[in-house]
Every structure is written in C-alpha cells, then in structure tokens.
Scaffold this active site. Structure first.
Site, PDB file in Angstrom:
ATOM      1  N   HIS A 168       1.292  -1.200   0.057  1.00 55.61           N
ATOM      2  CA  HIS A 168      -0.554   0.405  -0.042  1.00 55.61           C
ATOM      3  C   HIS A 168       1.301   0.741  -0.208  1.00 55.61           C
ATOM      4  O   HIS A 168       0.426   2.065  -0.929  1.00 55.61           O
ATOM      5  CB  HIS A 168      -1.094   0.313   1.157  1.00 55.61           C
ATOM      6  N   SER A 176      -0.352  -8.684   1.145  1.00 54.44           N
ATOM      7  CA  SER A 176      -1.888  -9.268   1.856  1.00 54.44           C
ATOM      8  C   SER A 176      -1.690  -8.556   3.042  1.00 54.44           C
ATOM      9  O   SER A 176      -1.437  -9.067   3.598  1.00 54.44           O
ATOM     10  CB  SER A 176      -1.957 -10.178   0.223  1.00 54.44           C
TER      11      SER A 176
END
Length: 291
Positions: A34, A190
C-alpha cells in the site's frame, strides 16, 4: 497529514487545493505494498508543479464486496497505525468514513460490471464481489473527484474492472497501475497474510513459486512450439494440492480481457497472465504473474 471522517469536510478541504487530487483507495491494515502505491501517487501529484495536487487515501472496509461467509467482521481495523504509515509515505489527506457516513441509507443503486469480465475467475468464486467493488469505488470517485487513482496489479482482475468502468462511464480519471510488492521470499504482500500461522507463512511462498513455474512452462511451450493450456493449468493446481492447498483456480489468460488464449495465442506472442487463488488453511490468497 489531515484525517477526515465526513464527506462535507473532505470536499471543503479539497476545494482549497489548486489541482485535483491523486487517490489511493484502501481497506486499511496497510503494508509496504500500500505504501508503495502512496509513494507512486506522491510522484504523480508532484508532477503538477506549482499547482501541487494533494495525495488522498481512503480507509473503508466495504461490506458490499464481502460474501456472507467471508471475513468482513474479522478484517483487521488498524486506523491509528495506518494513519502514521500514510503520513510517513507522503499522504496529505486520509479519508476514513464510518459505514453510516458512506452508506447513510441502504445502497439500492449499484454499479454492475459486465458478466464477460466480472463473472470469471474471482467473480465465479465470489459472486457479487465486483459489483461491491465498483459501487464503492464509483462512490469514492464521486466524493474525491481525483484526476488520477493508483491501484495495485496484485488485484489484477479488479484493476481491469475499474479501468473498464472508468472508460465506459467517461470518468475523467487516469487509472495508474502499481506493481505487486513482494516479501524477500516472493510472497505477494497482502493484508490477509496476517491470518497465516508461522508454518502456513513458510508454505505460502509456494503460490508465487507455482506462478513462476507456469510462466516457465508457457515460455518453454512457445520455444518448443507445443503444449496445451489445460496441461499447464492442471499441473499447477496439482502442485498446490500436493502441498496442502485448496486451489480455486490457477489459470493462464490473455492480458487484454482475461479470456483463455487459443492454442495459437498460447504458443505465439499474445501477452498473457497467470492468475491464482487458493486457500491455505482458512486463508484465501491470490496472486498473478504476467507472461
């Protein structure tokens, strides 16, 4: 960085900037993947020069994209930690609405993507998933009004669905892909990796290893001028099953539309991608690799 929880305050704040924002939507529980997207967005925003664009990220766990037996209730909510990470990566504004702010009434209007893309692969195993994704992303786009938005290639099919929505709905937004971030051993980063036990985490790298083997198998088939798609996909799924996985799919597809390649395309120069989704214990992981 400023953290904002309401649509009205966000719109008021964005009105004070000379250029439209660059946007990175997330569900929180952030990791380095991210943050790489945020840094990529920061670079795009800074290209505006004197008319500097803000980088906006959202954190919202979207109920609409979770199935009835999925992990909506246990999905990690780590807002305070996430805010610190976003600030360090160059985010200017964090939009973190609660459910009542984003869905003040039942969301009767939804964005339904075409079956040809949205009901294969992930769409087959997660019915309604892409309708939930498109609905929340369209709503966030309407709220943030970005000039560009960055989406990770790890969610390859999602990226294609969002691109198609933006194109067909004539949204004035540039959709920018971000490369998949991986751990040192190759596992795609993830938020759901946190569900893995220590032994499962050691095994999880097998998923990216299988994708690399499929990539090698396709390249070998092209060099030899022989090989079938069914054999390549089946060997990959068998490898995962032998290691204790429950694969939903491991499938070589065309990059253009995620449809299976013809025999000629498999052995020719058609750009391909292998996509996989499989359960390890109670955790479902996805990954992909372009060919």
């Amino acid at each position: 960085m400023k953290t904002i929880h309401t649509i009205a305050e966000l719109r008021e704040t964005l009105a004070g900037y000379p250029s439209a924002p660059v946007f990175v939507p997330t569900m929180g529980n952030l990791h380095d993947g991210h943050l790489a997207l945020i840094r990529q967005a920061r670079g795009l925003a800074d290209e505006a020069g004197a008319g500097r664009s803000p980088v906006v990220s959202s954190i919202f766990v979207n109920r609409l994209q979770f199935g009835p037996n999925e992990d909506f209730d246990r999905y990690p909510r780590t807002l305070e930690r996430d805010a610190g990470l976003l600030a360090g990566a160059g985010c200017d504004i964090l939009f973190a609405p609660d459910e009542a702010e984003l869905y003040p009434e039942p969301q009767g209007y939804t964005v339904v993507p075409p079956d040809g893309l949205a009901k294969l692969l992930e769409g087959e195993f997660r019915p309604g998933f892409f309708t939930g994704v498109c609905t929340v992303v369209a709503k966030l786009f309407n709220i943030v009004q970005p000039r560009a938005a960055v989406f990770g290639k790890k969610d390859y099919q999602q990226l294609m669905v969002i691109r198609g929505m933006v194109r067909q709905m004539a949204m004035p937004i540039q959709i920018v892909p971000g490369d998949t971030a991986r751990a040192a051993d190759g596992l795609a980063l993830s938020s759901r990796n946190g569900y893995l036990s220590e032994s499962e985490r050691a095994e999880a790298v097998q998923l990216s290893g299988v994708l690399k083997q499929v990539q090698a198998d396709v390249k070998a088939a092209r060099q030899q001028g022989q090989g079938t798609l069914a054999d390549i996909d089946r060997r990959a799924q068998d490898t995962l099953r032998q290691c204790g996985w429950l694969p939903d799919y491991v499938s070589v597809r065309r990059q253009a539309d995620l449809l299976p390649p013809t025999a000629e395309q498999l052995l020719g120069q058609e750009p391909l991608v292998v996509l996989a989704a499989a359960k390890l214990g109670a955790t479902r992981l996805i990954d992909n690799l372009e060919i």
